[in-house]
Design an enzyme around this catalytic site. Structure first.
Site, PDB file in Angstrom:
ATOM      1  N   CYS A   2     -11.334 -46.609   6.482  1.00 16.36           N
ATOM      2  CA  CYS A   2     -12.073 -47.434   5.530  1.00 16.36           C
ATOM      3  C   CYS A   2     -11.755 -48.912   5.738  1.00 16.36           C
ATOM      4  O   CYS A   2     -10.664 -49.260   6.188  1.00 16.36           O
ATOM      5  CB  CYS A   2     -11.670 -47.079   4.097  1.00 16.36           C
ATOM      6  SG  CYS A   2     -11.989 -45.368   3.679  1.00 16.36           S
ATOM      7  N   ARG A  33     -13.133 -49.967  13.097  1.00 14.27           N
ATOM      8  CA  ARG A  33     -12.082 -49.105  12.540  1.00 14.27           C
ATOM      9  C   ARG A  33     -12.549 -47.666  12.393  1.00 14.27           C
ATOM     10  O   ARG A  33     -11.718 -46.770  12.247  1.00 14.27           O
ATOM     11  CB  ARG A  33     -11.671 -49.626  11.152  1.00 14.27           C
ATOM     12  CG  ARG A  33     -11.066 -51.000  11.180  1.00 14.27           C
ATOM     13  CD  ARG A  33     -11.065 -51.627   9.788  1.00 14.27           C
ATOM     14  NE  ARG A  33     -10.208 -50.938   8.860  1.00 14.27           N
ATOM     15  CZ  ARG A  33      -8.944 -51.269   8.608  1.00 14.27           C
ATOM     16  NH1 ARG A  33      -8.406 -52.288   9.234  1.00 14.27           N
ATOM     17  NH2 ARG A  33      -8.231 -50.601   7.724  1.00 14.27           N
ATOM     18  N   TRP A  98     -14.627 -44.097   5.478  1.00 14.46           N
ATOM     19  CA  TRP A  98     -14.346 -43.029   6.427  1.00 14.46           C
ATOM     20  C   TRP A  98     -13.994 -41.824   5.558  1.00 14.46           C
ATOM     21  O   TRP A  98     -12.950 -41.810   4.915  1.00 14.46           O
ATOM     22  CB  TRP A  98     -13.169 -43.439   7.308  1.00 14.46           C
ATOM     23  CG  TRP A  98     -12.940 -42.618   8.528  1.00 14.46           C
ATOM     24  CD1 TRP A  98     -13.752 -42.538   9.623  1.00 14.46           C
ATOM     25  CD2 TRP A  98     -11.790 -41.813   8.830  1.00 14.46           C
ATOM     26  NE1 TRP A  98     -13.177 -41.732  10.582  1.00 14.46           N
ATOM     27  CE2 TRP A  98     -11.981 -41.270  10.120  1.00 14.46           C
ATOM     28  CE3 TRP A  98     -10.622 -41.486   8.134  1.00 14.46           C
ATOM     29  CZ2 TRP A  98     -11.054 -40.431  10.725  1.00 14.46           C
ATOM     30  CZ3 TRP A  98      -9.701 -40.660   8.737  1.00 14.46           C
ATOM     31  CH2 TRP A  98      -9.920 -40.130  10.024  1.00 14.46           C
ATOM     32  N   ASN A 125      -9.244 -48.532  -0.195  1.00  9.28           N
ATOM     33  CA  ASN A 125      -8.722 -47.894   1.029  1.00  9.28           C
ATOM     34  C   ASN A 125      -7.470 -47.138   0.634  1.00  9.28           C
ATOM     35  O   ASN A 125      -6.639 -47.672  -0.107  1.00  9.28           O
ATOM     36  CB  ASN A 125      -8.305 -48.941   2.071  1.00  9.28           C
ATOM     37  CG  ASN A 125      -9.494 -49.563   2.761  1.00  9.28           C
ATOM     38  OD1 ASN A 125     -10.625 -49.280   2.416  1.00  9.28           O
ATOM     39  ND2 ASN A 125      -9.213 -50.418   3.723  1.00  9.28           N
ATOM     40  N   GLY A 126      -7.299 -45.932   1.157  1.00  9.89           N
ATOM     41  CA  GLY A 126      -6.098 -45.162   0.835  1.00  9.89           C
ATOM     42  C   GLY A 126      -6.481 -43.873   0.126  1.00  9.89           C
ATOM     43  O   GLY A 126      -7.641 -43.455   0.144  1.00  9.89           O
ATOM     44  N   GLU A 553      -2.464 -38.945  28.416  1.00 12.11           N
ATOM     45  CA  GLU A 553      -3.268 -40.088  27.972  1.00 12.11           C
ATOM     46  C   GLU A 553      -4.656 -40.069  28.613  1.00 12.11           C
ATOM     47  O   GLU A 553      -5.652 -40.368  27.953  1.00 12.11           O
ATOM     48  CB  GLU A 553      -2.512 -41.390  28.285  1.00 12.11           C
ATOM     49  CG  GLU A 553      -3.248 -42.665  27.944  1.00 12.11           C
ATOM     50  CD  GLU A 553      -3.611 -42.818  26.470  1.00 12.11           C
ATOM     51  OE1 GLU A 553      -3.145 -42.035  25.626  1.00 12.11           O
ATOM     52  OE2 GLU A 553      -4.413 -43.725  26.168  1.00 12.11           O
ATOM     53  N   LYS A 557      -8.105 -39.847  26.455  1.00  8.38           N
ATOM     54  CA  LYS A 557      -9.244 -40.777  26.573  1.00  8.38           C
ATOM     55  C   LYS A 557     -10.547 -39.998  26.728  1.00  8.38           C
ATOM     56  O   LYS A 557     -11.531 -40.271  26.053  1.00  8.38           O
ATOM     57  CB  LYS A 557      -9.089 -41.711  27.787  1.00  8.38           C
ATOM     58  CG  LYS A 557      -8.020 -42.766  27.723  1.00  8.38           C
ATOM     59  CD  LYS A 557      -8.215 -43.836  26.685  1.00  8.38           C
ATOM     60  CE  LYS A 557      -7.665 -43.408  25.376  1.00  8.38           C
ATOM     61  NZ  LYS A 557      -6.678 -43.945  24.675  1.00  8.38           N
ATOM     62  N   GLU A 560     -11.397 -38.190  23.444  1.00 10.50           N
ATOM     63  CA  GLU A 560     -11.749 -39.098  22.342  1.00 10.50           C
ATOM     64  C   GLU A 560     -13.151 -39.653  22.460  1.00 10.50           C
ATOM     65  O   GLU A 560     -13.915 -39.643  21.502  1.00 10.50           O
ATOM     66  CB  GLU A 560     -10.817 -40.320  22.363  1.00 10.50           C
ATOM     67  CG  GLU A 560      -9.525 -40.186  21.654  1.00 10.50           C
ATOM     68  CD  GLU A 560      -8.703 -41.471  21.758  1.00 10.50           C
ATOM     69  OE1 GLU A 560      -8.151 -41.860  20.739  1.00 10.50           O
ATOM     70  OE2 GLU A 560      -8.617 -42.076  22.848  1.00 10.50           O
ATOM     71  N   HIS A 576       3.184 -21.149  33.884  1.00 12.82           N
ATOM     72  CA  HIS A 576       3.487 -20.463  32.631  1.00 12.82           C
ATOM     73  C   HIS A 576       2.274 -20.398  31.704  1.00 12.82           C
ATOM     74  O   HIS A 576       2.412 -20.466  30.486  1.00 12.82           O
ATOM     75  CB  HIS A 576       4.672 -21.148  31.947  1.00 12.82           C
ATOM     76  CG  HIS A 576       5.859 -21.268  32.854  1.00 12.82           C
ATOM     77  ND1 HIS A 576       6.568 -20.173  33.285  1.00 12.82           N
ATOM     78  CD2 HIS A 576       6.409 -22.349  33.462  1.00 12.82           C
ATOM     79  CE1 HIS A 576       7.534 -20.577  34.098  1.00 12.82           C
ATOM     80  NE2 HIS A 576       7.452 -21.895  34.224  1.00 12.82           N
ATOM     81  N   LYS A 676      -9.883 -46.268  14.201  1.00 10.12           N
ATOM     82  CA  LYS A 676      -8.967 -47.069  15.023  1.00 10.12           C
ATOM     83  C   LYS A 676      -7.555 -46.992  14.470  1.00 10.12           C
ATOM     84  O   LYS A 676      -6.592 -46.895  15.214  1.00 10.12           O
ATOM     85  CB  LYS A 676      -9.459 -48.522  15.039  1.00 10.12           C
ATOM     86  CG  LYS A 676      -8.593 -49.478  15.842  1.00 10.12           C
ATOM     87  CD  LYS A 676      -8.716 -49.200  17.316  1.00 10.12           C
ATOM     88  CE  LYS A 676      -7.825 -50.083  18.171  1.00 10.12           C
ATOM     89  NZ  LYS A 676      -7.541 -49.447  19.464  1.00 10.12           N
TER      90      LYS A 676
END
Ligand code: UD1
Ligand code: BG6
Length: 681
Positions: A2, A33, A98, A125-126, A553, A557, A560, A576, A676
């Site tokens: 948010c 964000r 969000w 926000n929160g 990573e 990427k 995402e 394994h 973000k």
């Protein structure tokens, strides 16, 4: 996550269209964000004709900012509201949401309202953790709820407090008193802005946990022609013309002003009559004197170091693309002033201003523990081997949420390093709070000066990579690795036996931006590779040693942004389980650049080939023939010292993820469902 934005002009004449555009633009700056709906509130009439019965206007839409903009102009044109009407004073609020509680929909978007008359409006926000209890109590008092959000209890509680205080008749309770009383009932994390028709042109902001900044643009003379700035360190009291901005993020402020106040936890900011008053709210205090106002505090403004150009895409199509390509420069900035010629010898050494007074304590630590989430965790994983090697201290890895889930033991003689690009990730912050309670030395590694990680750690290092706007972290990752390598060099600087090794690394650090410039030339090659993978369902990446993190990573990427299943696998674990997936169809990237794991990775390649695996091999320049004898696509990268090789190796994988995303037609900078900076648990 948010985003909050508010704009208040005082004694600076602005028409309705201008006010709307400032609010929309603020929201556009917060888009990166991550969000799924948005909303704003402005006044229906100017101060000159304001009547208490005039409710503020609220516009809310699901989807992107542009659909909100369209709907606002459409709705406004259907009324007799004049876009050219001037306001010498006006307070507008805005929000990107969000979804956490309730699906993306206008009714769940913010501003949330106290009810039909919009007596009180709130952007939040929160997460309010006790909202169910508050909701039940408000339901008993006859309130009805239209949203599924946790936020809606806040404006309704404000109205309840206001109505109760004014039961006798005349309005005596101040806006600030109402908000303080509301705060007494809230549990959880929040940054809030309140607007009310009963207190026109006044805004109250408060925070606990979630970030919030106040931006101040003051004009020296009575009337603004938009030119002359006042040079005040503190915000002037009533009288001076000014424009004030509240935002959860510096990106939405920098085009208006660089003078900011980072609002601290428990502070309540009352913006009224051109003045700003700040109170410190005591959460623990429940003295029964319901409306008592704490003493005000004075805070100095600070100057944002961010430049407005940093938040534009420049010649690039997307922020992620820009940020990948600016890594030679961001790495240079990360190292600037930190590699110095030391002592009588002409040799270079590392100077980290933020750590130098703490190195002795760190060297005496029982353990070093890295804590982070997502890309920041991967960066720490990439740096772990060099830290272990140069410091001789056991280095543990912790994903922030997992440390908390386990309530893992933390000791007073631990050094805990918190890695976070934004410095605001809720899980990392919660882990910091937990660790501080346990008495360990807390070190921050963050890109965001003034962030919660920065302010609440004992010491740390800013990575100085510049604003990162693409949700998928790229340049922050490489700068984090470089900073952590420098941390290892600084901690290990007292050892004679590793002197040569350290010199080699410093030499390689100096050349690193050029090597990254070189590897960026693979852009077209990575686009071609992406084209060949465009319709795949899945992509595996095998790495080990220094490049286990590169596999994780690289896969993160792809997952995402390209929305393709991708998994980073420790090559040592191949037999394994993962080997069962290998066939001639599933593409597998194997990272086999030159370091002590090289021969083991060669053997991995042989074993995968023996099972007809569809390989793409990343190797050091000149090794293509040796690693796969021309039988598979190769990504040849320049060789650097082993511990910095992850910085070079990740770049082609970032480019691959970027091109895959564009070719598959997905949103690169705001991937589906992601934010973000994740400021809720
Ligand atoms: C600092 C200045 C830099 C200046 C340089 C000159 C800042 C932000 N940096 O950089 O502008 O050019 O001196 O010598 O003013 N810190 C934490 N937690 C964190 C990150 C940092 O507590 O997560 C603390 C550090 O311990 C330090 C301060 O913040 O006290 C600044 O850190 P950093 O910017 O890394 O220091 P320098 O590189 O010395
Ligand atoms: C989110 C972001 O999940 O948070 C990731 O989408 C990021 O890109 C992660 O790596 C951690 O964020 P930060 O700001 O703490 O590094």
């Amino acid at each position: 996550m948010c985003g909050i934005f508010a704009y208040l002009n005082y004694d600076v004449s602005r028409d309705r269209r201008y006010i709307l555009e400032v609010l929309f633009n603020g929201l556009r700056r917060l888009e990166y964000r991550g969000y799924d709906s948005a909303g704003i509130s402005i006044d229906s009439s100017s101060a000159a004709v304001h009547r208490p019965s005039d409710p503020p206007l609220v516009f809310r839409q699901e989807g992107n900012i542009e659909s909100l903009v369209k709907s606002v102009y459409r709705d406004v044109s259907a009324t007799d509201l004049n876009l050219e009407e001037s306001f010498s004073i006006h307070a507008g609020i805005a929000h990107t949401r969000w979804a956490t509680h309730g699906e993306p929909a206008p009714r769940n978007s913010h501003p949330q309202s106290s009810g039909a008359g919009n007596d009180f409006l709130v952007v939040h926000n929160g997460v309010i953790t006790n909202y169910k209890v508050l909701q039940e109590s408000l339901l008993r008092h006859g309130y009805t709820f239209e949203s599924e959000t946790d936020t809606e209890v806040i404006p309704k509680l404000a109205k309840f407090v206001f109505d109760k205080a004014n039961e006798g008749g005349d309005q005596t309770v101040t806006f600030c008193e109402v908000v303080l009383e509301v705060m007494r009932h809230l549990e959880g994390a929040y940054a809030l802005i309140f607007k009310s028709k009963h207190y026109p042109n006044e805004l109250i902001a408060c925070k606990r946990g979630s970030p919030l900044l106040l931006g101040v643009k003051e004009y020296a003379q009575e009337k603004s022609n938009g030119t002359s700035y006042n040079d005040m360190k503190f915000i002037s009291k009533n009288g001076h013309p000014k424009e004030l901005f509240l935002s959860s993020d510096a990106h939405a402020l920098v085009e208006h002003t660089k003078k900011v106040l980072v609002i601290e936890d428990s502070e309540v900011v009352d913006i009224k009559d051109g003045g700003v008053t700040i109170f410190k709210f005591d959460h623990g205090k429940r003295d029964g004197k319901s409306h008592s106002i704490p003493a005000s505090v004075q805070r100095a403004l600070s100057i944002l170091e961010m430049e407005a150009e940093q938040i534009s895409k420049g010649k690039y199509d997307h922020y992620m693309q820009k940020e990948i390509h600016e890594q030679p420069e961001s790495l240079t900035t990360t190292m600037r002033g930190r590699l110095i010629r030391g002592g009588t010898s002409k040799r270079k050494s590392v100077l980290l201003g933020g750590l130098k007074d703490h190195l002795k304590t760190i060297r005496r630590s029982r353990r070093i523990v890295f804590i982070g989430c997502g890309t920041s965790y991967n960066a720490a994983l990439a740096a772990r081997p060099i830290l272990e090697e140069l410091c001789g201290i056991p280095v543990m890895m912790e994903i922030a949420s997992d440390l908390l889930d386990r309530q893992a033991p933390v000791y007073r003689d631990d050094t805990i390093i918190f890695v976070s690009q934004s410095g605001e990730t809720a899980d990392t912050l919660n882990a910091l709070e937990y660790t501080l309670e346990n008495g360990a030395l807390c070190v921050g590694i963050t890109n965001t000066v003034g962030s919660s990680i920065d302010r609440n750690t004992h010491c740390g290092v800013h990575i100085n990579a510049g604003s990162e706007i693409g949700v998928a972290s790229t340049k922050a990752y490489t700068s984090q690795i470089v900073v952590m390598a420098m941390v290892a060099l600084a901690i290990g600087a007292d050892s004679i036996s590793t002197e040569q090794r350290r010199e080699g690394i410093i030499e390689s650090l100096i050349n690193l931006p050029d090597k990254v410039r070189e590897v960026l030339k693979l852009d077209q090659e990575m686009k071609d590779l992406a084209r060949s993978l465009i319709s795949e369902q899945s992509l595996l990446m095998f790495g080990r040693g220094y490049n286990y993190a590169t596999a994780l990573e690289g896969a993160l990427k792809v997952k995402e942004v390209a929305l393709m299943h991708s998994e980073g696998i420790l090559a040592g674990e191949m037999k394994h389980g993962p080997l069962a997936l290998v066939d001639e169809n599933l593409p597998i990237v194997v990272i086999a650049t030159r370091d002590q794991s090289f021969s083991k990775q060669q053997s991995v390649i042989q074993q995968l080939k023996a099972r007809k695996g569809r390989l793409i091999v990343m190797c050091s320049e000149g090794d293509a023939e040796a690693v796969c004898g021309g039988s598979c696509p190769v990504i040849e990268v320049p060789q650097v010292v082993d511990c910095l090789q992850p910085v070079v190796n990740i770049v082609p994988l970032q480019l691959l993820a970027y091109h895959l995303t564009v070719l598959r037609g997905y949103n690169v900078d705001q991937p589906r469902n992601l934010a973000k900076s994740v400021t809720t648990e």
